[in-house]
Design a protein around this motif. Structure first.
Motif, short mmCIF file in Angstrom:
data_model
loop_
_atom_site.label_atom_id
_atom_site.label_comp_id
_atom_site.label_asym_id
_atom_site.label_seq_id
_atom_site.Cartn_x
_atom_site.Cartn_y
_atom_site.Cartn_z
N ARG A 96 113.28 61.84 -23.05
CA ARG A 96 112.01 61.78 -23.79
C ARG A 96 110.83 62.05 -22.87
O ARG A 96 109.87 62.71 -23.27
CB ARG A 96 111.88 60.44 -24.49
CG ARG A 96 110.74 60.38 -25.48
CD ARG A 96 110.78 59.12 -26.30
NE ARG A 96 110.52 57.95 -25.50
CZ ARG A 96 110.71 56.69 -25.91
NH1 ARG A 96 111.15 56.47 -27.14
NH2 ARG A 96 110.46 55.68 -25.14
N LYS A 195 104.91 60.59 -25.51
CA LYS A 195 104.31 59.34 -25.05
C LYS A 195 103.24 59.72 -24.05
O LYS A 195 103.39 59.53 -22.84
CB LYS A 195 105.39 58.46 -24.42
CG LYS A 195 105.65 57.19 -25.22
CD LYS A 195 106.77 56.39 -24.66
CE LYS A 195 106.51 54.91 -24.80
NZ LYS A 195 106.58 54.40 -26.18
N TYR A 200 97.25 56.60 -26.91
CA TYR A 200 97.02 55.16 -26.91
C TYR A 200 95.53 54.87 -26.79
O TYR A 200 95.02 53.93 -27.41
CB TYR A 200 97.91 54.51 -25.84
CG TYR A 200 99.34 54.93 -26.13
CD1 TYR A 200 100.10 54.24 -27.06
CD2 TYR A 200 99.85 56.13 -25.63
CE1 TYR A 200 101.35 54.70 -27.45
CE2 TYR A 200 101.10 56.60 -26.00
CZ TYR A 200 101.84 55.89 -26.92
OH TYR A 200 103.07 56.36 -27.33
N GLU A 231 104.08 54.72 -38.36
CA GLU A 231 104.48 53.80 -37.29
C GLU A 231 103.52 52.62 -37.23
O GLU A 231 102.50 52.59 -37.92
CB GLU A 231 104.43 54.51 -35.94
CG GLU A 231 105.39 55.66 -35.82
CD GLU A 231 105.57 56.04 -34.37
OE1 GLU A 231 105.91 55.16 -33.56
OE2 GLU A 231 105.36 57.22 -34.05
N THR A 259 114.69 52.14 -29.43
CA THR A 259 115.03 50.95 -30.22
C THR A 259 115.35 51.37 -31.65
O THR A 259 116.35 50.91 -32.23
CB THR A 259 113.86 49.96 -30.21
OG1 THR A 259 113.37 49.84 -28.87
CG2 THR A 259 114.29 48.59 -30.71
N THR A 301 110.65 48.86 -27.43
CA THR A 301 111.22 48.23 -26.24
C THR A 301 110.59 46.87 -25.90
O THR A 301 111.30 45.94 -25.55
CB THR A 301 111.07 49.19 -25.04
OG1 THR A 301 111.89 50.32 -25.32
CG2 THR A 301 111.52 48.55 -23.74
C1 LIG Z 1 107.12 53.74 -27.21
C2 LIG Z 1 106.81 53.87 -28.65
C3 LIG Z 1 107.70 53.49 -29.66
C4 LIG Z 1 108.99 52.77 -29.39
O1 LIG Z 1 109.89 53.47 -28.59
P1 LIG Z 1 111.04 52.69 -27.83
O2 LIG Z 1 111.79 53.77 -27.13
O3 LIG Z 1 111.86 52.00 -28.83
O4 LIG Z 1 110.38 51.72 -26.91
C5 LIG Z 1 107.36 53.74 -30.98
N1 LIG Z 1 106.19 54.31 -31.30
C6 LIG Z 1 105.30 54.68 -30.37
C7 LIG Z 1 104.02 55.31 -30.80
C8 LIG Z 1 105.56 54.45 -29.02
O5 LIG Z 1 104.67 54.78 -28.10
#
Ligand SMILES: *Cc1c(COP(=O)(O)O)cnc(C)c1O
Length: 354
Positions: A96, A195, A200, A231, A259, A301
């Motif tokens: 990822r 990410k 954020y 989300e 997750t 996570t």
């Molecule tokens: C990191 C994140 C998640 C969850 O991803 P995991 O791999 O399960 O930790 C879900 N949505 C967003 C926007 C994220 O940044």
């Protein structure tokens, strides 16, 4: 792997571990002794270094600060009862990270640098991995552009780093979330699936407004109509509707959570039907009212599973049924936690042992 990667290790002179209160860990505030640092220069990744955790220097013109080439990951390691270090699905985070890198015009990180760098770092700081029930080591890999240059273009130089944080149990009482119908997190063609740091930053203001109104988090909806659930904060959203697990399908506006995919797999193994489909706010609010929507939770996570108590929409609070031990969200949490901590066999190949 035939030849192992060379890593320069510069150990700390004196560990800081005695300064940390492991019985009162605040998430993301304590940092282990060391960090991994790898520079990308002249078109290649240089030799990885493990250094004492500490400040780094950079030019005020460092491009990541101005133009946002910055991406990250989050994952966890656990200590089993017999003292082994267990990392949960790190290849998923590596893949990822490289998807995010590709979207942001950043170089891919080779698998050996990511995995062997991570292993070396965790081995060196293994004393920092809490063995206590519910505790774990949060791992933060990240990459950012390093050139000092004023101009919007991809940087030539980058830095990939990993640091780690011992963290306590993330007990959340069931959260209150508000459906967001004005601001957006991700639009088609955008960067919602990656990410990348800017996502954020953009979420802070709408989240603050929701917080001022008494909610813990936002439920993001689709950018074009604000009609479908996407989300919640940094978690994927999941629902149990009529006994089926329902969650938004992965696409360019949804983060492909580790997750999330683990919960889906466990649900299927439990014999539960899984529907990856769009869920409208109307179906959701009507379903909560009629009792068809039995559970709602976030999956990510940090908290692993964050049960939702209340969904606010258009001035009305929709209340989910009270928590009980036989809920799917509880059972799936226990199953995943038992795998992560080595309490039950890892039949799905999810654990990397160090
Ligand atoms: C990191 C994140 C998640 C969850 O991803 P995991 O791999 O399960 O930790 C879900 N949505 C967003 C926007 C994220 O940044």
């Amino acid at each position: 792997m035939t030849d192992t990667l060379q890593i320069d290790i510069h150990p700390i002179e004196k560990s800081r571990i005695d300064t940390v209160d492991f019985d009162n860990l605040v998430f993301g505030r304590s940092f282990s002794d060391h960090m991994l640092s790898v520079d990308y220069q002249n078109g290649e990744w240089q030799r990885p270094q493990i250094l004492p955790f500490g400040d780094i220097t950079f030019s005020p013109a460092m491009m990541s600060l101005h133009y946002g080439q910055a991406i990250f990951e989050g994952m966890k390691a656990y200590k089993s009862a017999s003292g082994e270090i267990l990392v949960f699905r790190p290849e998923e985070n590596w893949k990822r990270l490289n998807k995010s890198a590709d979207r942001m015009c950043m170089p891919a990180i080779p698998e050996d640098i990511f995995m062997e760098g991570l292993s070396a770092l965790l081995s060196l700081d293994s004393a920092w991995i809490p063995a206590k029930e519910g505790c774990s080591m949060y791992i933060r890999p990240f990459m950012f552009s390093t050139d000092g240059y004023v101009g919007v273009s991809p940087s030539k130089g980058y830095k990939f780093m990993i640091f780690t944080c011992p963290v306590g149990a993330y007990y959340t009482k069931p959260i209150r979330v508000r459906v967001e119908t004005k601001f957006i997190r991700a639009a088609h063609g955008g960067v919602g699936f990656s990410k990348n740091a800017g996502n954020y930053g953009a979420s802070l203001y709408p989240t603050k407004l929701a917080s001022d109104a008494g909610y813990d988090q936002i439920i993001w909806t689709d950018a074009s109509e604000h009609k479908f659930v996407e989300e919640a904060g940094t978690m994927n959203l999941m629902f149990v509707i009529d006994g089926k697990l329902v969650t938004a399908p992965i696409g360019d506006t949804i983060l492909d959570g580790v997750t999330r995919k683990s919960v889906i797999q466990v649900a299927r193994d439990f014999g539960m039907a899984v529907e990856e489909r769009q869920l409208s706010i109307q179906e959701l609010t009507e379903g909560v009212t009629s009792g068809k929507v039995q559970e709602a939770f976030g999956a990510g996570t940090a908290a692993v599973i964050a049960p939702i108590a209340t969904i606010g929409y258009d001035g009305v609070d929709y209340e989910l049924p009270a928590q009980s031990l036989d809920l799917f969200s509880r059972r799936v949490f226990t199953e995943i936690d038992n795998i992560k901590t080595g309490k039950i066999a890892d039949t799905r190949g999810w654990i990397m042992k160090i």
